[in-house]
Design a protein around this motif. Structure first.
Motif, PDB file in Angstrom:
ATOM      1  N   CYS A  94      23.721  41.153  17.968  1.00  0.00           N
ATOM      2  CA  CYS A  94      25.185  41.211  17.952  1.00  0.00           C
ATOM      3  C   CYS A  94      25.675  42.655  17.804  1.00  0.00           C
ATOM      4  CB  CYS A  94      25.712  40.346  16.819  1.00  0.00           C
ATOM      5  SG  CYS A  94      27.508  40.365  16.654  1.00  0.00           S
ATOM      6  N   THR A  96      24.054  45.377  18.315  1.00  0.00           N
ATOM      7  CA  THR A  96      23.609  46.184  19.457  1.00  0.00           C
ATOM      8  C   THR A  96      24.593  46.027  20.614  1.00  0.00           C
ATOM      9  OG1 THR A  96      21.318  45.891  18.757  1.00  0.00           O
ATOM     10  CG2 THR A  96      21.674  46.623  21.028  1.00  0.00           C
ATOM     11  N   ARG A  97      25.033  44.805  20.845  1.00  0.00           N
ATOM     12  CA  ARG A  97      26.017  44.559  21.905  1.00  0.00           C
ATOM     13  C   ARG A  97      27.362  45.213  21.570  1.00  0.00           C
ATOM     14  NH1 ARG A  97      27.326  39.379  21.152  1.00  0.00           N
ATOM     15  NH2 ARG A  97      29.448  39.839  20.446  1.00  0.00           N
ATOM     16  N   ARG A 101      29.303  49.121  23.101  1.00  0.00           N
ATOM     17  CA  ARG A 101      30.516  49.383  23.881  1.00  0.00           C
ATOM     18  C   ARG A 101      31.010  50.813  23.687  1.00  0.00           C
ATOM     19  NH1 ARG A 101      33.282  45.043  25.643  1.00  0.00           N
ATOM     20  NH2 ARG A 101      32.845  42.956  24.834  1.00  0.00           N
TER      21      ARG A 101
END
Lengths: 193, 193
Positions: A94, A96-97, A101
């Motif tokens: 989570c 990392t995602r 951004r």
């Protein structure tokens, strides 16, 4: 700029991750965003009592980001031990995602803070963990043990699970809590052992 | 220790101070505690785009404490200009009382951060104000202008009231927002002028 905006709007979802403790006097559960705010200020207030000297700004940074992985997983009470490895993996995916951004600078900074908290090795990370563990206890002590009673958490379980990390990060706070927890036990604010 | 505990429990009340903006997808208004958390992270993500170089840790500190005076006064939309002097005096009295619970070190630190934000003179304070002003705009842009429509706020009023402080603290963010606000106007997301 759009990628930073997307990041901050995705963070909005932490406002809907509910914890087990109620804010004092409110008829709802607290969420992980407001909890993160409160423990950052707890850390800034108690830094002079940390077990070892700490860079309080890094502690604050860790506490502001440490729960972001819950955007995918939800909050889990510290007393739940099942599924820990899977939960940790999902939280890493989570953040990392979400941090992914951001432009390189802030991404690397947030990721390092999040990882330092998870590793729980540096004096800053140990102090940060103590703050995170202590806050729901402080609320429960002011709340007649609301989340302990609702979830059947015993005095012994609280002491065993949160005593060591608070003692390791902020011994003066643990001395205070240990006595208050005994008092709470006499009041009958815990679930059965 | 007890005085620090009393302080952090009094801060709990900021979780019940509601603002005019709804978190994305939630059927409630956001509160000033979770808002403070979010703008601290917005600042940490955008610090490289501040109008002048800033000490981001001081910006984060300011943003974490800047709304604490609302514990006594409640939140007031930036577009309400009546009663400003009285509100500011009440906020000062509130933070003086609440920070006054703390030992000298943290008390002086929090009070200085709060006052620096209020004075809005240093590059850090100007950048912090830009973050505080921009966040509800970002939420409204993702929310079909929810709080503008509910409160009859016009495009012209938004631009006049929040343009200058955002421009002063983070010009790149204002360039971005200016264009998005024009788009929102075409969508009809504002109240009448």
């Amino acid at each position: 700029m759009q990628s930073i905006v997307d990041f901050i709007l995705e963070l909005d979802r932490l406002k809907s991750v509910t914890r087990k403790t109620r804010p004092l006097g409110l008829d709802r559960y607290e969420n992980s965003a407001e909890h993160s705010w409160q423990i950052a200020l707890l850390a800034a207030s108690l830094a002079h009592l940390a077990e070892a000297p700490v860079d309080v700004d890094r502690v604050v940074g860790m506490l502001l980001v440490h729960d972001i992985g819950e955007i995918d997983t939800g909050d889990t009470m510290v007393y739940v031990e099942e599924g820990l490895a899977e939960r940790k993996a999902a939280e890493l995916a989570c953040v990392t995602r979400i941090f992914g951004r951001l432009p390189d600078g802030p991404r690397a900074k947030f990721m390092a803070l999040w990882q330092e908290f998870e590793d729980a090795v540096t004096p800053e990370a140990r102090f940060a963990h103590a703050m995170d563990r202590a806050m729901p206890v402080l609320l429960n002590l002011a709340n007649d043990g609301q989340s302990w009673r609702e979830n059947g958490i015993s005095h012994e379980k609280v002491v065993r699970r949160i005593g060591p990390p608070i003692q390791a990060g902020c011994p003066a706070l643990w001395s205070y809590l240990e006595e208050k927890l005994e008092e709470a036990k006499r009041q009958g604010w815990f679930g059965a052992a």
